[in-house]
Design a protein around this motif. Structure first.
Motif, PDB file in Angstrom:
ATOM      1  N   UNK A 225      24.414  39.626  35.328  1.00  9.17           N
ATOM      2  CA  UNK A 225      25.477  39.459  36.318  1.00  9.17           C
ATOM      3  C   UNK A 225      26.185  38.139  36.022  1.00  9.17           C
ATOM      4  N   UNK A 226      27.514  38.172  35.909  1.00  8.51           N
ATOM      5  CA  UNK A 226      28.297  36.980  35.611  1.00  8.51           C
ATOM      6  C   UNK A 226      29.266  36.730  36.756  1.00  8.51           C
ATOM      7  N   UNK A 227      29.237  35.531  37.299  1.00 15.10           N
ATOM      8  CA  UNK A 227      30.195  35.220  38.354  1.00 15.10           C
ATOM      9  C   UNK A 227      29.764  34.012  39.159  1.00 15.10           C
ATOM     10  N   UNK A 228      30.735  33.384  39.767  1.00 13.82           N
ATOM     11  CA  UNK A 228      30.475  32.253  40.638  1.00 13.82           C
ATOM     12  C   UNK A 228      29.568  32.681  41.780  1.00 13.82           C
ATOM     13  N   UNK A 229      28.589  31.828  42.104  1.00 17.54           N
ATOM     14  CA  UNK A 229      27.665  32.144  43.192  1.00 17.54           C
ATOM     15  C   UNK A 229      28.387  31.932  44.528  1.00 17.54           C
ATOM     16  N   UNK A 230      29.113  32.962  44.936  1.00 21.12           N
ATOM     17  CA  UNK A 230      29.864  32.905  46.187  1.00 21.12           C
ATOM     18  C   UNK A 230      29.748  34.249  46.886  1.00 21.12           C
ATOM     19  N   UNK A 231      30.084  34.263  48.161  1.00 22.18           N
ATOM     20  CA  UNK A 231      29.868  35.454  48.980  1.00 22.18           C
ATOM     21  C   UNK A 231      30.552  36.689  48.427  1.00 22.18           C
ATOM     22  N   UNK A 232      31.776  36.541  47.917  1.00 24.13           N
ATOM     23  CA  UNK A 232      32.549  37.714  47.526  1.00 24.13           C
ATOM     24  C   UNK A 232      31.957  38.445  46.328  1.00 24.13           C
ATOM     25  N   UNK A 233      31.108  37.790  45.541  1.00 21.72           N
ATOM     26  CA  UNK A 233      30.551  38.417  44.344  1.00 21.72           C
ATOM     27  C   UNK A 233      29.350  39.318  44.645  1.00 21.72           C
ATOM     28  N   UNK A 235      26.111  38.620  45.327  1.00 21.65           N
ATOM     29  CA  UNK A 235      24.819  38.291  44.720  1.00 21.65           C
ATOM     30  C   UNK A 235      23.640  38.572  45.648  1.00 21.65           C
ATOM     31  N   UNK A 236      23.789  38.254  46.928  1.00 22.67           N
ATOM     32  CA  UNK A 236      22.670  38.476  47.856  1.00 22.67           C
ATOM     33  C   UNK A 236      22.362  39.959  47.993  1.00 22.67           C
ATOM     34  N   UNK A 237      23.388  40.798  47.946  1.00 21.48           N
ATOM     35  CA  UNK A 237      23.168  42.242  47.971  1.00 21.48           C
ATOM     36  C   UNK A 237      22.431  42.677  46.712  1.00 21.48           C
ATOM     37  N   UNK A 238      22.782  42.087  45.577  1.00 23.95           N
ATOM     38  CA  UNK A 238      22.104  42.417  44.321  1.00 23.95           C
ATOM     39  C   UNK A 238      20.627  42.042  44.393  1.00 23.95           C
ATOM     40  N   UNK A 239      20.328  40.923  45.009  1.00 24.65           N
ATOM     41  CA  UNK A 239      18.922  40.518  45.161  1.00 24.65           C
ATOM     42  C   UNK A 239      18.177  41.520  46.045  1.00 24.65           C
ATOM     43  N   UNK A 240      18.812  41.975  47.117  1.00 28.80           N
ATOM     44  CA  UNK A 240      18.190  42.999  47.975  1.00 28.80           C
ATOM     45  C   UNK A 240      17.981  44.303  47.203  1.00 28.80           C
ATOM     46  N   UNK A 241      18.963  44.680  46.372  1.00 25.96           N
ATOM     47  CA  UNK A 241      18.818  45.886  45.560  1.00 25.96           C
ATOM     48  C   UNK A 241      17.683  45.726  44.556  1.00 25.96           C
TER      49      UNK A 241
END
Length: 417
Positions: A225-233, A235-241
């Motif tokens: 996964x590439x992208x700034x660690x910000x809400x719109x990307x 990331x937290x949903x990806x961690x839950x997945x």
């Protein structure tokens, strides 16, 4: 021709696409002068970005005395233009929550740039992002008469179109480029119909190095996964997945390249879900390392909630890497079922299912998907084609361009004209 490229921050780790565009325009024979409000040199890790730092003039890095001298010089050179720009700043401020004082600061920045542009014989101004850099460019246009154009990316411009006065900026600009058909459609919502002819699609492009055949992929269970660690990307949903996928017994690792304000929350979430063996935060990486990570990944995962059209997607696809991403903005214009997986934004269960499917795909099928991804990315995102399109649109505002640019189109053809 002498073209000023201007944006809020340059160079920056996330602005590789601007650097590529500048170099492509230079290859076309234009003199590109780089300007920005600021830069954070301590955050630059790519050698090419570090080199660009030395080539860029930064308004807010100058001593206050020199800034003041530029402001005074610009005001005295044309008082009538100054009052015209001040009226424009006042009109823009009436739409913005930031108010007149902030727009007065934009006017001061524009006065500095106007002084520099006169000194440097700038013939056209091109701005990336329709936010405050476009406001400043519109004010410089009032001060100097130099035509300007904007590349609008999203999602920020489309989140607050009234506040950013997209309609007024479109009216003032010589043209506005959108990076996707979706982006162009959003501009059509806010621009008066009489200005629709100014709206064009110019994709972010990949340079010639991506046309070199990538190394054959070895089977792996790694997602990137590439992208700034910000809400719109997302990331937290990806961690839950990832937790859902782990609980189903899957063997995998997700590597997250980037950095940003969400990092402490992400680290805590990874710890709380006991995912340290499955999810790794890599931090910001130079471009060469990013390419290495892409070529060793099974698939790129980008679970964004809001986007324009991520450059990371086109880079991964050009390197024969399938993608798992969301039905957001311009993404479905690039990613199709033949070259990746599209899931509903915000759905951790659907994201986990897509990753599980990707893990189950055999090597020949994965290679075929990668080949289709590469072909689509290279066909749609060639930086030379994008530079020729920009050049052609600039020519209509008075900048000369080679005759060949009159026949250049970029997929999808009808929307680019």
């Amino acid at each position: 021709m002498r073209i000023a490229y201007f944006t809020n921050e340059y160079p920056a780790t996330s602005h590789t696409f601007i650097r590529r565009e500048i170099r492509a325009m230079e290859t076309r024979g234009h003199t590109i002068l780089r300007y920005a409000l600021r830069c954070k040199p301590e955050e630059l890790i790519d050698p090419d970005d570090i080199a660009e730092m030395e080539r860029t003039a930064h308004v807010l890095h100058l001593p206050k005395a020199r800034l003041l001298a530029s402001v005074i010089s610009s005001v005295l050179s044309s008082p009538a233009a100054f009052f015209r720009a001040a009226r424009t700043a006042s009109r823009y401020s009436s739409h913005s929550k930031r108010g007149f004082l902030v727009h007065l600061a934009y006017l001061a920045e524009a006065l500095v740039l106007a002084d520099w542009f006169r000194r440097d014989d700038v013939e056209h101004i091109h701005v990336h992002f329709g936010t405050n850099p476009a406001t400043v460019a519109a004010l410089v246009h009032d001060l100097t008469g130099v035509p300007f154009s904007i590349t609008v990316h999203g999602p920020e411009e489309f989140d607050r179109p009234h506040e950013h006065a997209l309609g007024k900026k479109t009216a003032a600009a010589s043209f506005v480029a959108a990076i996707s058909s979706y982006g162009r459609s959003q501009l059509m919502r806010w621009a008066d119909y009489e200005h629709w002819h100014k709206l064009h699609i110019v994709h972010c492009g990949l340079d010639a190095t991506y046309r070199n055949q990538p190394l054959p992929k070895k089977p792996s269970n790694t997602f990137l996964c590439i992208g700034r660690y910000s809400e719109q990307k997302g990331h937290l949903l990806l961690i839950d997945a990832a937790a859902k996928l782990r609980d189903q017994g899957a063997q995998f690792q997700i590597r997250l390249a980037g950095d940003g304000p969400l990092r402490p929350i992400m680290e805590k979430r990874i710890h709380d879900l006991e995912l340290s063996n499955h999810v790794l935060l890599l931090g910001a990486l130079p471009q060469m390392k990013i390419r290495e990570e892409i070529q060793t990944a099974r698939a790129l995962v980008l679970p964004s909630f809001a986007e324009g059209l991520p450059v990371a997607l086109m880079e991964a696809m050009a390197l024969s890497t399938p993608t798992i991403t969301t039905y957001v903005a311009g993404i479905p214009e690039l990613v199709e079922r033949e070259n990746g997986w599209l899931v509903a934004a915000g759905d951790a269960a659907a994201l986990a299912i897509a990753m599980k499917e990707a893990l189950a795909v055999d090597a020949p099928t994965l290679a075929a998907m990668g080949a289709q991804a590469r072909a689509r990315a290279l066909a749609r995102h060639d930086i030379t084609t994008s530079a020729r399109l920009l050049e052609r649109h600039m020519a209509r505002s008075g900048i000369s361009a080679p005759a060949e640019t009159q026949t250049i189109t970029q997929q999808p053809t009808p929307a680019s004209l």
